[in-house]
Scaffold this active site. Structure first.
Site, PDB file in Angstrom:
ATOM      1  N   GLN A 118       1.303  -1.177   0.236  1.00  0.00           N
ATOM      2  CA  GLN A 118      -0.072   0.020  -0.056  1.00  0.00           C
ATOM      3  C   GLN A 118       0.702   1.300  -0.213  1.00  0.00           C
ATOM      4  O   GLN A 118       0.755   2.659  -0.865  1.00  0.00           O
ATOM      5  CB  GLN A 118      -1.035   0.164   1.360  1.00  0.00           C
ATOM      6  CG  GLN A 118      -1.745  -0.326   1.236  1.00  0.00           C
ATOM      7  CD  GLN A 118      -1.444  -2.611   1.340  1.00  0.00           C
ATOM      8  OE1 GLN A 118      -0.215  -2.610   1.871  1.00  0.00           O
ATOM      9  NE2 GLN A 118      -2.998  -3.106   2.405  1.00  0.00           N
TER      10      GLN A 118
ATOM     11  N   HIS B  85       2.890 -14.401  -3.074  1.00  0.00           N
ATOM     12  CA  HIS B  85       3.972 -14.880  -2.134  1.00  0.00           C
ATOM     13  C   HIS B  85       5.384 -15.747  -2.102  1.00  0.00           C
ATOM     14  O   HIS B  85       4.547 -16.973  -3.005  1.00  0.00           O
ATOM     15  CB  HIS B  85       2.832 -15.487  -0.519  1.00  0.00           C
ATOM     16  CG  HIS B  85       1.593 -14.483  -0.798  1.00  0.00           C
ATOM     17  ND1 HIS B  85       2.150 -13.375  -0.835  1.00  0.00           N
ATOM     18  CD2 HIS B  85       0.775 -14.249  -1.357  1.00  0.00           C
ATOM     19  CE1 HIS B  85       0.574 -12.661  -0.088  1.00  0.00           C
ATOM     20  NE2 HIS B  85      -0.089 -13.123  -0.350  1.00  0.00           N
TER      21      HIS B  85
END
Length: 305
Positions: A237, A265
């Protein structure tokens, strides 16, 4: 039951071409562009839907032929210019066409690097799956223009320089905080131009001549890569927000910047069963589930006086 047609559009998709531009000074020095174009028309076509009356329809095959002929006979660099040209062409040629939506997907090609460090003048290497994309919408009745350019499927990874801690925790939380992790994503970045600065089709052409669209693309790609690489990321973010604000600072013609970033990931293998403890360098890619983070950042406007 009574029904009404609320809105409609139609056209041709997946019209593909590759064009070569030869230098006037050196005919062996080339530029290339490979594009996939979609054009959708809006306007006086209601009766083709509601009354099976085809008299207003410009055949989609004609739309395809137009895209290819215009690609041959006009400048297609940059794609924003060509999208504007197609919007102008269709709305001028057919009086009942009142709106045009153009989508262009541009493949990324780069010159082949030679062993002496030079670039080959007419040999290229495909750099996919990354693409540049352009969305152009024009309404002839209102004069409204919308231009959005984007980078899609630019895959990046850094093996350190990313943290994630201090997040909200509750009884459902199992994630452990980390001060060092792999960060990887497939960049989907787009920027919308402020068309109050280019309110007509002719103004869009002038902006293309000034290099506005090429500069915006170059800045957006450079800022995305440099910020990703150099910033110690507190979160996806925070990083995407910093990218957006930097692009807005460098390109005044951009109205807002949006990112959609999957968090790809990579998980450390547990090898304690083999007597190997504290593994910190062998990972496996976890395809799903994955985080997915989006944001849109625009320019702050003050209160009206």
């Amino acid at each position: 039951m009574s029904a009404q047609l609320i809105k409609s559009s139609y056209g041709k998709a997946n019209v593909k071409f590759l064009k070569v531009k030869k230098s006037e000074e050196n005919p062996k020095h080339h530029e290339i562009i490979e594009a996939n174009v979609q054009v959708l028309l809006r306007g006086g076509f209601d009766e083709s839907y509601t009354k099976a009356d085809n008299s207003s329809i410009v055949p989609t095959d004609t739309v395809k032929n137009t895209i290819l002929v215009e690609a041959k006979t006009t400048d297609v660099w940059p794609s924003e210019r060509f999208a504007c040209h197609l919007a102008k062409h269709f709305t001028l040629k057919y009086c009942h066409v009142v709106g045009v939506e153009v989508n262009i997907i541009e493949q990324k090609w780069g010159r082949i690097q030679m062993s002496d460090g030079t670039e080959h003048p007419h040999s290229f290497q495909h750099q996919g799956p990354e693409t540049k994309r352009v969305y152009f919408d024009y309404d002839k009745l209102t004069g409204q223009i919308k231009i959005v350019s984007s980078i899609k499927d630019l895959t990046v990874l850094k093996s350190t320089g990313s943290e994630f801690h201090g997040y909200n925790e509750c009884d459902y939380t199992t994630l452990k905080p980390t001060w060092d992790r792999i960060l990887s994503t497939d960049v989907d970045a787009q920027w919308e131009f402020d068309t109050t600065q280019m309110p007509t089709l002719h103004a869009v052409f002038r902006a293309a001549n000034r290099g506005v669209f090429d500069q915006a693309y170059d800045v957006a790609r450079r800022v995305t890569l440099e910020t990703f690489a150099t910033e110690v990321s507190a979160s996806v973010q925070a990083t995407m927000y910093n990218m957006s604000t930097q692009i807005l600072a460098e390109v005044p013609e951009i109205k807002e910047v949006s990112y959609a970033l999957p968090n790809k990931h990579f998980i450390l293998f547990n090898l304690e069963w083999k007597g190997i403890e504290n593994n910190d360098d062998l990972y496996y890619p976890a395809s799903d589930p994955n985080g997915y983070i989006k944001s849109t950042v625009g320019r702050k406007t003050g209160p009206k006086l």
